[in-house]
Design an enzyme around this catalytic site. Sequence first.
Site, PDB file in Angstrom:
ATOM      1  N   HIS A  47       0.654  -1.115   0.158  1.00  0.00           N
ATOM      2  CA  HIS A  47      -0.018   0.010   0.024  1.00  0.00           C
ATOM      3  C   HIS A  47       0.977   1.115  -0.053  1.00  0.00           C
ATOM      4  O   HIS A  47       0.081   2.551  -0.342  1.00  0.00           O
ATOM      5  CB  HIS A  47      -1.085  -0.092   1.256  1.00  0.00           C
ATOM      6  CG  HIS A  47      -2.172  -0.961   1.060  1.00  0.00           C
ATOM      7  ND1 HIS A  47      -3.056  -1.099   0.255  1.00  0.00           N
ATOM      8  CD2 HIS A  47      -2.316  -2.084   1.982  1.00  0.00           C
ATOM      9  CE1 HIS A  47      -3.776  -2.126   0.236  1.00  0.00           C
ATOM     10  NE2 HIS A  47      -3.626  -2.858   1.395  1.00  0.00           N
ATOM     11  N   ARG A  72       6.747  -5.844   2.950  1.00  0.00           N
ATOM     12  CA  ARG A  72       5.421  -6.340   2.620  1.00  0.00           C
ATOM     13  C   ARG A  72       4.980  -6.317   1.110  1.00  0.00           C
ATOM     14  O   ARG A  72       5.356  -5.140   0.523  1.00  0.00           O
ATOM     15  CB  ARG A  72       4.296  -5.684   3.222  1.00  0.00           C
ATOM     16  CG  ARG A  72       3.033  -6.297   2.974  1.00  0.00           C
ATOM     17  CD  ARG A  72       1.807  -5.898   3.808  1.00  0.00           C
ATOM     18  NE  ARG A  72       1.487  -4.533   3.696  1.00  0.00           N
ATOM     19  CZ  ARG A  72       0.334  -4.239   4.078  1.00  0.00           C
ATOM     20  NH1 ARG A  72      -0.588  -5.015   4.875  1.00  0.00           N
ATOM     21  NH2 ARG A  72       0.076  -2.776   3.878  1.00  0.00           N
ATOM     22  N   GLU A 151      -6.073 -12.024   6.882  1.00  0.00           N
ATOM     23  CA  GLU A 151      -7.084 -10.925   6.911  1.00  0.00           C
ATOM     24  C   GLU A 151      -8.218 -11.085   6.297  1.00  0.00           C
ATOM     25  O   GLU A 151      -8.916 -10.114   5.802  1.00  0.00           O
ATOM     26  CB  GLU A 151      -6.159  -9.630   6.222  1.00  0.00           C
ATOM     27  CG  GLU A 151      -5.162  -9.929   5.192  1.00  0.00           C
ATOM     28  CD  GLU A 151      -4.372  -8.571   4.868  1.00  0.00           C
ATOM     29  OE1 GLU A 151      -4.470  -7.626   5.359  1.00  0.00           O
ATOM     30  OE2 GLU A 151      -3.647  -8.822   3.915  1.00  0.00           O
ATOM     31  N   ASP A 177      -8.148  -5.256   7.419  1.00  0.00           N
ATOM     32  CA  ASP A 177      -8.970  -5.938   6.096  1.00  0.00           C
ATOM     33  C   ASP A 177      -9.737  -7.147   6.794  1.00  0.00           C
ATOM     34  O   ASP A 177     -11.034  -7.406   6.353  1.00  0.00           O
ATOM     35  CB  ASP A 177      -7.849  -6.439   5.354  1.00  0.00           C
ATOM     36  CG  ASP A 177      -7.639  -5.501   4.028  1.00  0.00           C
ATOM     37  OD1 ASP A 177      -8.498  -5.336   3.540  1.00  0.00           O
ATOM     38  OD2 ASP A 177      -6.190  -5.603   3.895  1.00  0.00           O
TER      39      ASP A 177
END
Length: 256
Positions: A47, A72, A151, A177
């Site tokens: 993200h 990530r 998630e 999430d």
Amino acid sequence: MLTDPSFPERLKSGAPLLTAWCGLPDPATAGILAREPFDAVVLDVQHGSIDFAAVLQAIPLVVAVGKPALVRIPVGDFASASRYLDAGVSGVIAPMINTVEDAGRLAGFTKFPPTGERSWGAYGALSLSGLEAGEYLSKANGLTVTFAMIETREALAIVDDILAVPGIDGIFIGPSDLSIALSGGKGLDPTGAEVEKALDHALSRAKAANKLAAIYAVSGARAAELARKGFHMVSIGSDISMLKAGAHAALAAARA
Ligand code: 3PY
Ligand code: MG
């Protein structure tokens, strides 16, 4: 300064490790936060706006302070996990691992045979670890950690099966999430009761499997609660949220 070979052991045995969380595109941000008393720095390519080239520059800035850098990866981009490991990250966090097959592919790209199928070419990791090629090959699977993000409802339902996949060192819970999934898309409530129940369950299953449990915390206060529950690693907020909080605090003090 070389990469810290004790990171996986420290995760298992010590007090919960607290990580910074960087998504801003300039590698200097990770270098700056590494010099604050975090235990490690996560570079968020899912993200964040940080990209592959910037992560490659950020890794040595974090390692220079004697701390591990983790990444990530974007959803399903398992091939990039190998490339970040080649560059010297100490851990990979993979989002949306919803099936045993996802977990197997993640392990495949992050662990050398016989556990996985990671391909040879760890040139950055060789210089940052100070190990000879053969030594790195024999030790690498144990020097780096692979986290499968839990998630979704699907992932929660098979958390034991995901934990059992060889090469998956632990789970990393994404409470935002998870809250969207558990509410059927109705809302975002990462500290709500439903998420709390789910994360307690996932944490206890990880402990039962003798694997690692990590989680994202929206604030320092929330990180303290999650660390008290017994998570091995807690990531706090983000570079952007810390920048904004610092700006708000300075302006509030200036205008008081
Ligand atoms: C989530 O909470 O969903 C995450 O992925 C952590 O940023
Ligand atoms: Mg998420």
